[in-house]
Enzyme design. Structure first.
Site, PDB file in Angstrom:
ATOM      1  N   VAL A  36       0.715  -1.305   0.088  1.00 37.68           N
ATOM      2  CA  VAL A  36       0.030   0.099  -0.071  1.00 37.68           C
ATOM      3  C   VAL A  36       0.850   1.480   0.058  1.00 37.68           C
ATOM      4  CG1 VAL A  36      -2.062  -1.229   1.192  1.00 37.68           C
ATOM      5  CG2 VAL A  36      -0.105  -0.030   2.730  1.00 37.68           C
ATOM      6  N   GLY A  37       1.997   1.132  -0.301  1.00 42.09           N
ATOM      7  CA  GLY A  37       3.030   2.561  -0.298  1.00 42.09           C
ATOM      8  C   GLY A  37       4.374   2.038  -0.100  1.00 42.09           C
ATOM      9  N   GLY A  51      11.856   5.533   0.331  1.00 38.32           N
ATOM     10  CA  GLY A  51      13.286   5.266   0.484  1.00 38.32           C
ATOM     11  C   GLY A  51      13.571   4.388   1.545  1.00 38.32           C
ATOM     12  N   GLY A 110      11.657   1.603   2.142  1.00 36.44           N
ATOM     13  CA  GLY A 110      11.033   0.284   2.161  1.00 36.44           C
ATOM     14  C   GLY A 110       9.779   0.597   1.652  1.00 36.44           C
ATOM     15  N   LYS A 111       8.987  -0.512   1.945  1.00 36.16           N
ATOM     16  CA  LYS A 111       7.571  -0.640   1.580  1.00 36.16           C
ATOM     17  C   LYS A 111       6.610  -0.939   2.713  1.00 36.16           C
ATOM     18  CE  LYS A 111       8.318  -2.545  -2.977  1.00 36.16           C
ATOM     19  NZ  LYS A 111       7.717  -3.818  -3.910  1.00 36.16           N
ATOM     20  N   VAL A 112       5.433  -0.655   2.598  1.00 37.61           N
ATOM     21  CA  VAL A 112       4.468  -0.731   3.547  1.00 37.61           C
ATOM     22  C   VAL A 112       3.397  -1.715   3.160  1.00 37.61           C
ATOM     23  CG1 VAL A 112       2.542   0.324   5.106  1.00 37.61           C
ATOM     24  CG2 VAL A 112       4.825   1.680   4.444  1.00 37.61           C
ATOM     25  N   LYS A 162       5.680  -1.781   8.209  1.00 35.47           N
ATOM     26  CA  LYS A 162       6.776  -0.956   7.602  1.00 35.47           C
ATOM     27  C   LYS A 162       7.788  -1.783   7.513  1.00 35.47           C
ATOM     28  CE  LYS A 162       9.019   3.490   8.290  1.00 35.47           C
ATOM     29  NZ  LYS A 162       9.180   4.548   9.014  1.00 35.47           N
ATOM     30  N   ASP A 192      10.215  16.105  13.154  1.00 36.86           N
ATOM     31  CA  ASP A 192       9.994  15.911  11.538  1.00 36.86           C
ATOM     32  C   ASP A 192       8.355  15.972  11.413  1.00 36.86           C
ATOM     33  OD1 ASP A 192      10.778  15.636   9.041  1.00 36.86           O
ATOM     34  OD2 ASP A 192      10.484  13.217   9.234  1.00 36.86           O
TER      35      ASP A 192
END
Length: 955
Positions: free
Chosen positions: A639-640, A643, A645-647, A661, A757
């Site tokens: 789903v996303g 930089g 990695g992936k979710v 994540k 952040d």
């Protein structure tokens, strides 16, 4: 035969004990040592304080979590002794309540400040003495500090001003001396307690002036009780800045000078006591204080004043006490028509003319005392049941026999809780018949109401309401009570209302210690909230001597004591064997527990990752579990990406949606960042902060498991990517939610956290568009030595980064405030902070013209914002944003101020800041059919190197 029988019994018991040893969890050794030390110096501790496992054995008054003692509540059990330094061994202690034990004496230990987790220190109605230790200022989690009704001496420690979470501060009824401490730039003071609602300092020996610096407009104080001290000087005009005040008691001091003219700014005040001082000048004008119920300005030295018109304008007034205040002239009949008026007491003034109640006197009127005035006439009205006293007026010249010309016989009001449709029965011994007509040993004490809003104590209905409220409150908290009885309302010399209380047990005729302590704790920590008209209260409980088992039979069967000689040697061997087996199994179980509870057994603390993470509730998932949940990390569940990695989306066996994540090989977070995010997220719990469900750290993987947030990032919605249309109200709601989440991190997390952040990609929107702060990889915990600032490598995201932090490398909470200000400008404009080489902060400042509607920003504002039905709310929102991005960190507001301002903006615009955004995400116009998760490519464009200064200037 007898020896063999006893040996068989012992073997069976041994087997049972071994089984028990094998399964029981043991209380932390330091906690046990601390309790044992306290037990050795305290008398009348509960009889079940035996054995070596207070948590597992359920010691009365002791509550535990994860085999750590977190609460000691031992109210009204006739405990005696001193509170020694051994208490600090119980390092996870959160609540300590020893109230209503008059035998607890001596000073508090100086090192009580080492109990860093303590949130409630409640020692009401004990016999403690000596100075209050300054180390209390180190209890940063303290919410309730109740030390009233003891014998403490010395001054109020200025360090109490450091307790930023303090809600309740009660030091009344001691022997405290000295002045009220305020901060001076180098030392703290009580003016720093912006979140404290209650200052209860009455009945001490405090002296000097009330410092003008004690009060400021940021305070949320509602109760200021300074009665019965030795205070001198003027009432500071700064008192009028504390708009939240509801009760003000400054009576029975030696205050002088004029009452500040701005006192009537306190429009929320309901009870005002200024009596028995040396106040001068004109009588204060209280016009506009429409919520006033009780006013007492008696026994001061005001200049002669005609009866002021505000007497007749205060529609909420129940009691007007103006004895010896230099009042003169007639009383207007309209004053007696105030609908709630009960008491008028104007003794020893120069009131003249004819007393008349007008055509519509209040039905609540029960007492009018005008002794020693100049009244020469009285227009009586038939049917009024009012006690009127005109003794000492010309109308009562010698020989007048009217009832109002006689001093009435004192008749104290009576009240006792009525029976509950039953017939009382005679009770034996010390038992008492309850309102439900059962005989029992009640728990007793006295309720002290420090500023009730009413004065007619003969009104039984109001006490019946309190009794029902109290009974319902006790039962709703699961307390073992059958009935509550109130009686004997009296008014003492301090102008407090006193009520006798009896609480009756349910199901048996006595309470155990747990029941008594639970009732005492509800009253000592203010869990019980009386109806508002009673005002602030405290309770003094009596010791309870009727616990079951105090007269246990001493008879024992001789057959249970005598053991055959033949079994003696066997028993000794058996006990030694048991001890050996127990020690072995305990060590084996401890080793197993260490491995089981240490998912970071393979954590490499030398690989720039720091020590092993300290977790609070996050679950350690195995790689195989997450692989199965995501169908082997299939593309269908992707789903996303970014930089990092992936979710992946997944569903736990309990049905909870989660987002996983997963760091890609070669692009993993540093060990320290991974550890930081786990540690911080595992201990933060707030509806506006994304929740960490767990993590995985095995087979070379770094994975974080979050709650799944259905509507992705705020960035996606502002850019149109999500298909969700954010109107002005929804943007305000999102801004408020994000602000509350950041405020929680700054003010309530332990330790406080600077996010570092804050940006629109790290604000997630759930199915109702509630904002949640996410991504803690760069966050920095601020431990006590670092609360001012911490020097650290600059990290953040281009466009959101605080220029002051960039230039000095000194990180503070105000760095998050700056980033949040940029986020607010992003909500206004729907533009990225840096777009086509233009910086949003500079663009807004250059375009602003405060002389025009919406500050002439229409060309910059998002069209949805520019068409807002409330242009003034947009302007105020811009003001807040620009305050947040001020060049100087000191000039930026705290997040608590930002939250309050956004709430005010919403209320002024007609929006409810507490309302839900919508029923579901599907109700939003233009909502897309798909959902993207927060972690897109843009979400990890974080700074950890060098930006040119020109990109960071907020000019």
């Amino acid at each position: 035969m007898a020896g063999k029988f006893h040996l068989s019994i012992l073997l069976l018991l041994a087997a049972l004990l071994l089984q028990l040893f094998d399964t029981a969890a043991l209380t932390d050794s330091d906690d046990f040592a601390g309790l044992q030390a306290l037990k050795s110096i305290w008398k009348n501790t509960p009889p079940n304080w035996e054995g070596s496992d207070p948590c597992g054995l359920g010691w009365e008054g002791i509550s535990c979590a994860n085999n750590r003692v977190i609460s000691i509540t031992l109210a009204s059990i006739n405990l005696s002794g001193q509170l020694s330094s051994d208490i600090v061994k119980i390092s996870e202690l959160q609540t300590l309540d020893l109230s209503y034990n008059t035998g607890m004496t001596g000073p508090l230990p100086q090192d009580i400040g080492d109990l860093k987790k303590l949130s409630s220190l409640i020692l009401v109605g004990c016999g403690f003495s000596g100075p209050i230790p300054s180390s209390i200022g180190s209890l940063q989690q303290l919410v309730y500090l109740s030390l009233n009704s003891n014998g403490f001496i010395g001054g109020i420690p200025p360090t109490i001003g450091k307790l930023s979470h303090l809600y309740w501060l009660d030091l009344a009824d001691n022997k405290l001396t000295g002045t009220i401490p305020v901060s001076d730039g180098t030392s703290p003071g009580l003016d720093m307690l912006l979140n404290t609602k209650h200052f209860h300092f009455g009945k001490n020996q405090l002296s000097g002036e009330i410092p003008s610096g004690l009060f400021n407009s940021n305070m949320t104080l509602i109760h200021l009780l300074l009665e019965n001290n030795l205070l001198t000087g003027d009432i500071p005009s700064t008192l009028g800045l504390v708009k939240a005040l509801e009760v003000v008691r400054l009576d029975i001091n030696s205050l002088s000078g004029s009452v500040p003219e701005n006192l009537n700014n306190l429009t929320s005040v309901q009870e005002l006591f200024l009596a028995n001082n040396k106040l001068t000048g004109v009588l204060p004008n209280l016009t506009g204080m429409d919520l006033l119920n009780y006013v007492d300005l008696s026994n001061n030295s005001f200049v002669a004043t005609d009866v002021p018109p505000w007497f007749s304008s205060l529609q909420s007034l129940t009691s007007l006490i103006m004895e010896k205040t230099q009042l003169q002239g007639p009383l207007p009949p309209s004053m007696f028509s105030l609908p709630q008026l009960q008491t008028v007491a104007f003794k020893n003034n120069r009131i003249n003319g004819t007393l008349s109640f007008g055509s519509n006197p209040s039905s609540q009127l029960y007492q009018i005392d005008l002794q020693d005035n100049l009244i020469d006439g009285f227009t009586q009205r038939a049917g009024l049941n009012i006690q009127i006293v005109l003794v000492g007026n010309p109308i009562c010249d010698e020989g007048v026999t009217e009832s109002y010309c006689k001093i009435p016989e004192p008749s104290p009001p009576t009240y006792t809780t009525p029976l509950e449709n039953c017939n009382p029965q005679p009770c034996t011994e010390d038992r008492v018949s309850s309102p439900s007509c059962t005989c029992a040993y009640p728990y007793t004490g006295t309720l002290f109401f420090r500023a009730p809003s009413f004065s007619n104590y003969g009104n039984s209905s109001i006490f019946a309401s309190l009794q029902q409220n109290m009974k319902a409150s006790f039962k709703s908290h699961g307390l073992p009570i059958d009935a509550v009885s109130l009686s004997n309302p009296t008014k003492n010399i301090d102008n407090y209302l006193l009520l006798s209380l009896q609480v009756f047990p349910s199901g048996q005729d006595y309470f155990n210690r747990t029941g008594i302590s639970a009732i005492g704790y509800m009253l000592s920590n203010q869990t019980f909230k009386p109806p508002k008209e009673y005002g602030p209260f405290y309770f003094i409980g009596n010791s309870y001597p009727y616990f079951a088992g105090l007269q246990a039979s001493s008879k024992k069967s001789s057959s249970g004591i005598i053991i055959g000689a033949a079994a003696g040697g066997s028993v000794l061997v058996l006990l030694l064997l048991m001890a050996g087996v127990y020690a072995y199994r305990q060590r084996k179980r401890a080793d197993t527990a260490d491995k089981k509870n240490d998912p970071f057994a393979a954590w490499d603390s030398n690989a720039n990752s720091g020590g092993v993470p300290q977790l609070k509730g996050a679950k350690s998932f195995s790689f195989e579990e997450l692989k199965r949940i995501t169908n082997n990390f299939s593309e269908l569940n992707d789903v996303g990406s970014g930089g990092y990695g992936k979710v992946y989306r997944g569903t736990l066996p309990n049905g909870q949606l989660i987002a996983i994540k997963r760091a890609q090989q070669g692009s993993m977070q540093g060990g320290l960042e991974f550890k930081t995010e786990i540690e911080l997220l595992s201990r933060v719990h707030h509806k506006n902060v994304v929740a960490l469900v767990g993590f995985c750290f095995e087979q070379g993987e770094q994975m974080l498991v979050y709650e799944f947030i259905a509507n992705g990032t705020l960035k996606d919605s502002l850019s149109g990517k999500s298909g969700i249309r954010l109107d002005w109200m929804r943007r305000l709601k999102i801004a408020l939610g994000a602000a509350k989440g950041i405020q929680y991190l700054h003010d309530l997390a332990n330790p406080p956290i600077i996010h570092r952040d804050i940006k629109s990609n790290n604000i997630l929107l759930d199915e109702r568009l509630n904002a949640k702060v996410a991504d803690f990889g760069l966050s920095k915990p601020m431990n006590e030595p670092e609360r001012g600032h911490v020097t650290t490598q600059v990290k953040g995201t281009m466009g959101y980064l605080d220029p002051e932090y960039y230039m000095t490398q000194q990180l503070t909470e105000k760095s998050d405030v700056y980033s949040f200000g940029v986020l607010l400008l992003e909500l206004l404009t729907a533009r990225s902070p840096i777009e086509k080489g233009k910086y949003i902060v500079r663009e807004v400042k250059q375009a602003m013209d405060t002389g025009k509607e919406m500050y002439n920003l229409e060309s910059i504002l998002d069209p949805i914002v520019a068409s807002s039905p409330s242009p003034r709310s947009v302007e105020r929102f811009v003001d807040v944003a620009l305050r947040c991005v001020h060049e100087s960190g000191e000039s930026r507001p705290h997040m608590s101020e930002v939250v309050k301002e956004i709430e005010n903006i919403m209320e002024a615009a007609g929006y409810n800041p507490n309302a839900e955004s919508a029923s579901t995400s599907a109700s939003y116009e233009g909502h897309s059919k798909g959902s993207n998760h927060p972690y897109s490519n843009q979400s990890l464009f974080a700074y950890s190197g060098n930006y040119p200064p020109s990109m960071l200037e907020p000019k």
